[in-house]
Write a protein that holds these residues in place. Structure first.
Motif, PDB file in Angstrom:
ATOM      1  N   ILE A 225      32.380-162.903 -34.487  1.00  0.00           N
ATOM      2  CA  ILE A 225      31.956-164.109 -35.018  1.00  0.00           C
ATOM      3  C   ILE A 225      30.453-164.229 -34.671  1.00  0.00           C
ATOM      4  CG2 ILE A 225      32.175-166.866 -34.703  1.00  0.00           C
ATOM      5  CD1 ILE A 225      34.769-165.480 -35.709  1.00  0.00           C
ATOM      6  N   GLU A 226      30.006-164.131 -33.507  1.00  0.00           N
ATOM      7  CA  GLU A 226      28.524-164.083 -33.372  1.00  0.00           C
ATOM      8  C   GLU A 226      27.819-163.347 -34.274  1.00  0.00           C
ATOM      9  OE1 GLU A 226      26.072-163.289 -29.577  1.00  0.00           O
ATOM     10  OE2 GLU A 226      27.948-164.136 -29.129  1.00  0.00           O
ATOM     11  N   PHE A 227      28.237-162.169 -34.682  1.00  0.00           N
ATOM     12  CA  PHE A 227      27.534-161.048 -35.549  1.00  0.00           C
ATOM     13  C   PHE A 227      27.592-161.740 -36.837  1.00  0.00           C
ATOM     14  CE2 PHE A 227      27.552-157.634 -38.272  1.00  0.00           C
ATOM     15  CZ  PHE A 227      26.676-156.909 -37.835  1.00  0.00           C
ATOM     16  N   ALA A 228      28.770-162.381 -37.175  1.00  0.00           N
ATOM     17  CA  ALA A 228      28.786-162.838 -38.601  1.00  0.00           C
ATOM     18  C   ALA A 228      27.765-164.125 -38.614  1.00  0.00           C
ATOM     19  CB  ALA A 228      30.275-163.569 -38.795  1.00  0.00           C
ATOM     20  N   VAL A 229      27.702-164.872 -37.700  1.00  0.00           N
ATOM     21  CA  VAL A 229      26.702-166.055 -37.559  1.00  0.00           C
ATOM     22  C   VAL A 229      25.291-165.399 -37.725  1.00  0.00           C
ATOM     23  CG1 VAL A 229      25.656-167.865 -36.250  1.00  0.00           C
ATOM     24  CG2 VAL A 229      28.159-167.446 -36.283  1.00  0.00           C
ATOM     25  N   ASP A 230      25.010-164.440 -37.047  1.00  0.00           N
ATOM     26  CA  ASP A 230      23.528-163.857 -37.561  1.00  0.00           C
ATOM     27  C   ASP A 230      23.413-163.198 -38.682  1.00  0.00           C
ATOM     28  OD1 ASP A 230      23.109-164.289 -34.755  1.00  0.00           O
ATOM     29  OD2 ASP A 230      23.534-162.372 -33.692  1.00  0.00           O
ATOM     30  N   GLU A 231      24.407-162.563 -39.091  1.00  0.00           N
ATOM     31  CA  GLU A 231      24.246-162.153 -40.478  1.00  0.00           C
ATOM     32  C   GLU A 231      24.214-163.072 -41.678  1.00  0.00           C
ATOM     33  OE1 GLU A 231      26.653-158.691 -41.245  1.00  0.00           O
ATOM     34  OE2 GLU A 231      25.600-158.320 -43.344  1.00  0.00           O
ATOM     35  N   LEU A 232      24.889-164.325 -41.501  1.00  0.00           N
ATOM     36  CA  LEU A 232      24.866-165.248 -42.256  1.00  0.00           C
ATOM     37  C   LEU A 232      23.245-166.017 -42.382  1.00  0.00           C
ATOM     38  CD1 LEU A 232      26.426-166.618 -44.441  1.00  0.00           C
ATOM     39  CD2 LEU A 232      27.037-168.414 -42.744  1.00  0.00           C
ATOM     40  N   GLU A 233      22.727-165.990 -41.265  1.00  0.00           N
ATOM     41  CA  GLU A 233      21.491-166.403 -40.970  1.00  0.00           C
ATOM     42  C   GLU A 233      20.559-165.344 -41.981  1.00  0.00           C
ATOM     43  OE1 GLU A 233      19.957-166.937 -37.178  1.00  0.00           O
ATOM     44  OE2 GLU A 233      18.121-168.085 -37.579  1.00  0.00           O
ATOM     45  N   GLU A 234      20.509-164.326 -41.481  1.00  0.00           N
ATOM     46  CA  GLU A 234      19.571-163.308 -42.362  1.00  0.00           C
ATOM     47  C   GLU A 234      20.105-163.360 -43.887  1.00  0.00           C
ATOM     48  OE1 GLU A 234      19.944-159.297 -41.357  1.00  0.00           O
ATOM     49  OE2 GLU A 234      19.986-159.645 -39.286  1.00  0.00           O
ATOM     50  N   LEU A 235      21.077-163.946 -44.408  1.00  0.00           N
ATOM     51  CA  LEU A 235      21.280-163.855 -45.691  1.00  0.00           C
ATOM     52  C   LEU A 235      20.823-165.172 -46.283  1.00  0.00           C
ATOM     53  CD1 LEU A 235      24.759-162.259 -45.708  1.00  0.00           C
ATOM     54  CD2 LEU A 235      22.954-161.345 -46.976  1.00  0.00           C
ATOM     55  N   THR A 236      20.991-166.370 -45.632  1.00  0.00           N
ATOM     56  CA  THR A 236      20.724-167.712 -46.141  1.00  0.00           C
ATOM     57  C   THR A 236      19.779-168.162 -45.627  1.00  0.00           C
ATOM     58  OG1 THR A 236      22.223-168.687 -44.477  1.00  0.00           O
ATOM     59  CG2 THR A 236      23.161-167.845 -46.505  1.00  0.00           C
ATOM     60  N   GLY A 237      18.927-168.053 -44.122  1.00  0.00           N
ATOM     61  CA  GLY A 237      17.942-168.558 -43.410  1.00  0.00           C
ATOM     62  C   GLY A 237      18.528-169.817 -42.766  1.00  0.00           C
ATOM     63  N   ILE A 238      19.830-170.045 -42.486  1.00  0.00           N
ATOM     64  CA  ILE A 238      20.426-170.985 -41.906  1.00  0.00           C
ATOM     65  C   ILE A 238      21.511-170.431 -40.577  1.00  0.00           C
ATOM     66  CG2 ILE A 238      22.400-172.931 -42.155  1.00  0.00           C
ATOM     67  CD1 ILE A 238      21.318-173.206 -44.854  1.00  0.00           C
ATOM     68  N   LYS A 239      21.114-171.076 -39.684  1.00  0.00           N
ATOM     69  CA  LYS A 239      22.014-170.552 -38.502  1.00  0.00           C
ATOM     70  C   LYS A 239      23.440-171.636 -38.174  1.00  0.00           C
ATOM     71  CE  LYS A 239      22.292-168.459 -34.090  1.00  0.00           C
ATOM     72  NZ  LYS A 239      22.148-167.051 -34.003  1.00  0.00           N
ATOM     73  N   VAL A 240      24.260-171.195 -38.241  1.00  0.00           N
ATOM     74  CA  VAL A 240      25.533-172.110 -38.576  1.00  0.00           C
ATOM     75  C   VAL A 240      26.130-172.128 -37.116  1.00  0.00           C
ATOM     76  CG1 VAL A 240      26.121-171.534 -40.833  1.00  0.00           C
ATOM     77  CG2 VAL A 240      27.268-170.502 -39.018  1.00  0.00           C
ATOM     78  N   ASP A 241      26.701-173.107 -36.681  1.00  0.00           N
ATOM     79  CA  ASP A 241      27.710-173.343 -35.555  1.00  0.00           C
ATOM     80  C   ASP A 241      29.118-172.616 -35.727  1.00  0.00           C
ATOM     81  OD1 ASP A 241      27.920-173.591 -32.783  1.00  0.00           O
ATOM     82  OD2 ASP A 241      28.513-175.856 -33.166  1.00  0.00           O
ATOM     83  N   TYR A 267      33.369-160.662 -45.899  1.00  0.00           N
ATOM     84  CA  TYR A 267      32.557-161.638 -46.932  1.00  0.00           C
ATOM     85  C   TYR A 267      33.287-163.035 -46.979  1.00  0.00           C
ATOM     86  CZ  TYR A 267      30.643-157.031 -47.706  1.00  0.00           C
ATOM     87  OH  TYR A 267      30.302-155.612 -47.530  1.00  0.00           O
ATOM     88  N   THR A 268      34.467-163.022 -46.874  1.00  0.00           N
ATOM     89  CA  THR A 268      35.084-164.240 -46.933  1.00  0.00           C
ATOM     90  C   THR A 268      35.328-165.016 -45.677  1.00  0.00           C
ATOM     91  OG1 THR A 268      37.110-163.158 -48.222  1.00  0.00           O
ATOM     92  CG2 THR A 268      37.646-165.173 -47.108  1.00  0.00           C
ATOM     93  N   LEU A 269      34.987-164.179 -44.546  1.00  0.00           N
ATOM     94  CA  LEU A 269      34.530-164.703 -43.300  1.00  0.00           C
ATOM     95  C   LEU A 269      33.200-165.572 -43.456  1.00  0.00           C
ATOM     96  CD1 LEU A 269      34.737-165.386 -40.144  1.00  0.00           C
ATOM     97  CD2 LEU A 269      33.853-163.257 -39.844  1.00  0.00           C
ATOM     98  N   LEU A 270      32.273-165.044 -43.831  1.00  0.00           N
ATOM     99  CA  LEU A 270      30.977-165.560 -44.287  1.00  0.00           C
ATOM    100  C   LEU A 270      30.868-166.815 -45.077  1.00  0.00           C
ATOM    101  CD1 LEU A 270      28.843-162.368 -44.761  1.00  0.00           C
ATOM    102  CD2 LEU A 270      29.237-163.736 -42.570  1.00  0.00           C
ATOM    103  N   GLY A 271      31.802-166.660 -45.928  1.00  0.00           N
ATOM    104  CA  GLY A 271      32.096-167.734 -46.997  1.00  0.00           C
ATOM    105  C   GLY A 271      32.546-169.082 -46.261  1.00  0.00           C
TER     106      GLY A 271
END
Ligand code: SF4
Ligand code: SF4
Length: 554
Positions: A225-241, A267-271
């Protein structure tokens, strides 16, 4: 895998529907490579407290059954006939009209008459007749009654593990006979003497051991989950909780474990993560209930109950109000069809109300569990999220109704509503292959193994054929679905039958189209450059596509 397989044209061209000369009464089966599944390993049977743990293979002459195996099975059948009125009815009322005969994807893909639902059911019914009906006792074969022998038991194993419990045949039966339920009972009977398959018992054992089918330990789950949060930040510039095990959260979110481990599920998880952040949802993941799927459904009612209980125990422990469930198939069959009488009703939870729109999900009054596409379509309907459809313009989609959400749950409109609001190009497959009449992926109910690949490709042939039609005529390049098994098994199926069509989840496309406050995006969630990318400041207002406004319940 590829070098062992014949070419698609040869496989399809070799299907022979001509009636076989062999008497169907003859139970002998050839365990041909590619058409059966490995046996459950003894360690996992022991872990699950299941009977007769030992090493064996379906190709062995001696299956090392208990001495009194026949009595165990016949007594098991007697017990189930008493407990499940539907079973007694299904055993007695088939008139052999044949309406179901050509509706099973395994018959269509193999031409094997014992894959006709009517004949598959007859494999069990013939034994029932012999022991439980007067005519069967007196007249035997004349009235379609058979003795239970070792060869019959082997035949059951072969053909009840060539049924994905998809229920398509039941849609066409004038009496509503549900052959999937017959398969479920036959598998339960086989389990009583230790005859079960690895890709059901191992995931079930993993689920008890570590919380999920894939055997990912709690710290591994948290890392994912932490890895996905980091990856989403790289893709969108937004750090989610993405809180895990947060006591007092409003909602427990449960997804199939493949979503945080496998591709294209990831990719569904990132969504999901992007969506929950954008609407400010007060929710939590759970490491103990880190599996929404339920392989117990493919094993026995008892195993289904044991696995389903974990989700509700965790909802109670964390003190949430209700449960939101991700893109999964068998999780929803269990919730919708069985949960209430297995572990419910879940009266300690509240009737689900969306904290964003105020919609009361009355359909989930008893289970307290809402499907993610119901939740998201309600957000769209109330204009609560901003979507830029053009960000999915590189995709032309079609939608595969996964058997369980569609036939077991009636979830037909919500996925389509979400899809049509987050992308521009969508084409349906032919109508007798979608919605209630959808064709199975061919690999559900524990059959998605490498050793069973030929049978999976045969069983998936009708689904792939419909997909090929829209690929060839409309340039469809992605098949969307809302089931983790589909996301795992459709890619190799399409690679074989329809190269050029990808597989994805609906919330992947939501994640692409979602306009997040403060985002900086250049690619979609797969890292592909976005088509028609608007400047970031424009993205916050003007390009929103939100579907029509509305009030009330979904
Ligand atoms: S459609 Fe129903 S009644 Fe007809 S053969 Fe099939 S199971 Fe039997
Ligand atoms: S439930 Fe599905 S796989 Fe099983 S016999 Fe019916 S159509 Fe075939």
């Amino acid at each position: 895998m590829a070098e062992k397989l014949v070419k698609p044209e040869e496989l399809a061209g070799g299907i022979d529907y001509k009636p076989k000369q062999k008497d169907w009464f003859d139970p002998r089966v050839e365990f041909r490579r590619g058409t059966w599944n490995y046996a459950a390993p003894p360690d996992n049977l022991k872990y699950l407290d299941l009977p007769n743990p030992r090493k064996w293979s379906p190709t062995d002459e001696d299956w090392k059954l208990p001495d009194n195996w026949k009595e165990i099975i016949l007594e098991g059948l007697r017990d189930r006939i008493k407990r499940f009125r539907s079973l007694q009815v299904f055993m007695d009322i088939c008139v052999r009209c044949g309406a179901c005969a050509d509706k099973c994807h395994f018959f269509i893909g193999s031409g094997d008459p014992k894959n006709m639902p009517v004949l598959r059911a007859e494999l069990l019914r013939s034994v029932y007749r012999k022991d439980y009906t007067l005519a069967g006792k007196l007249m035997g074969k004349m009235v379609g009654a058979r003795e239970l022998t070792v060869d019959v038991l082997k035949e059951w194993f072969y053909y009840f593990y060539q049924c994905t419990e998809c229920r398509r045949c039941s849609v066409f039966c004038p009496y509503g006979i549900d052959t999937a339920e017959i398969t479920m009972i036959a598998r339960e009977l086989l389990n009583l003497v230790g005859v079960s398959i690895e890709w059901i018992c191992t995931p079930a054992a993993n689920c008890f051991r570590t919380g999920n089918h894939l055997g990912i330990q709690p710290h591994g789950f948290a890392d994912s989950i932490e890895f996905a949060v980091d990856e989403l930040e790289e893709l969108t510039g937004i750090k989610v909780d993405a809180p895990i095990n947060k006591k007092g959260a409003e909602i427990l979110f449960v997804a199939p474990s493949a979503d945080y481990f496998a591709s294209p599920h990831y990719y569904t998880l990132l969504g999901y993560l992007a969506l929950f952040h954008e609407i400010g949802l007060d929710y939590t993941w759970s490491a103990y209930a880190s599996e929404g799927g339920n392989f117990g459904l493919f094993h026995s009612h008892e195993m289904m109950k044991r696995l389903n209980a974990k989700i509700y125990a965790e909802a109670k422990r964390l003190g949430v109000k209700w449960i939101l469930g991700g893109e999964c198939g068998h999780m929803w069959r269990v919730i919708h069809q069985y949960m209430d009488t297995l572990n419910g009703p879940a009266d300690f939870l509240e009737e689900p109300v969306s904290p964003i729109t105020g919609t009361r999900f009355e359909n989930a009054r008893s289970t307290k569990m809402v499907h993610i596409t119901e939740f998201t379509s309600d957000l769209i309907r109330h204009g609560k999220i901003k979507l830029d459809k053009s960000r999915n313009d590189h995709w032309h989609a079609t939608f595969h109704d996964s058997c369980n959400p569609s036939r077991a749950m009636g979830l037909l409109e919500e996925p389509r509503y979400v899809i049509k609001n987050c992308m521009n190009k969508f084409t349906e497959m032919p109508e007798n292959t979608i919605r209630e009449q959808t064709f199975c992926c061919g690999s559900g109910s524990g059959l998605g193994t490498d050793e069973n690949l030929e049978m999976r490709l045969r069983g998936g042939f009708p689904r792939a054929n419909a997909c090929k039609y829209v690929h060839d005529t409309k340039d469809v390049n992605i098949l969307l679905c809302i089931c983790a098994i589909d996301k795992a098994t459709l890619p190799p199926l399409l690679e074989y039958w329809v190269p050029g069509v990808e597989v994805g989840g609906i919330h992947e496309l939501i994640g692409n189209a979602l306009i997040m406050k403060g985002e900086k995006r250049e690619t979609d969630l797969r890292g592909t450059p976005l088509p028609n990318l608007a400047p970031a400041e424009e993205n916050t207002e003007d390009k929103a596509e939100t579907g029509e406004e509305g009030e009330g319940d979904v």
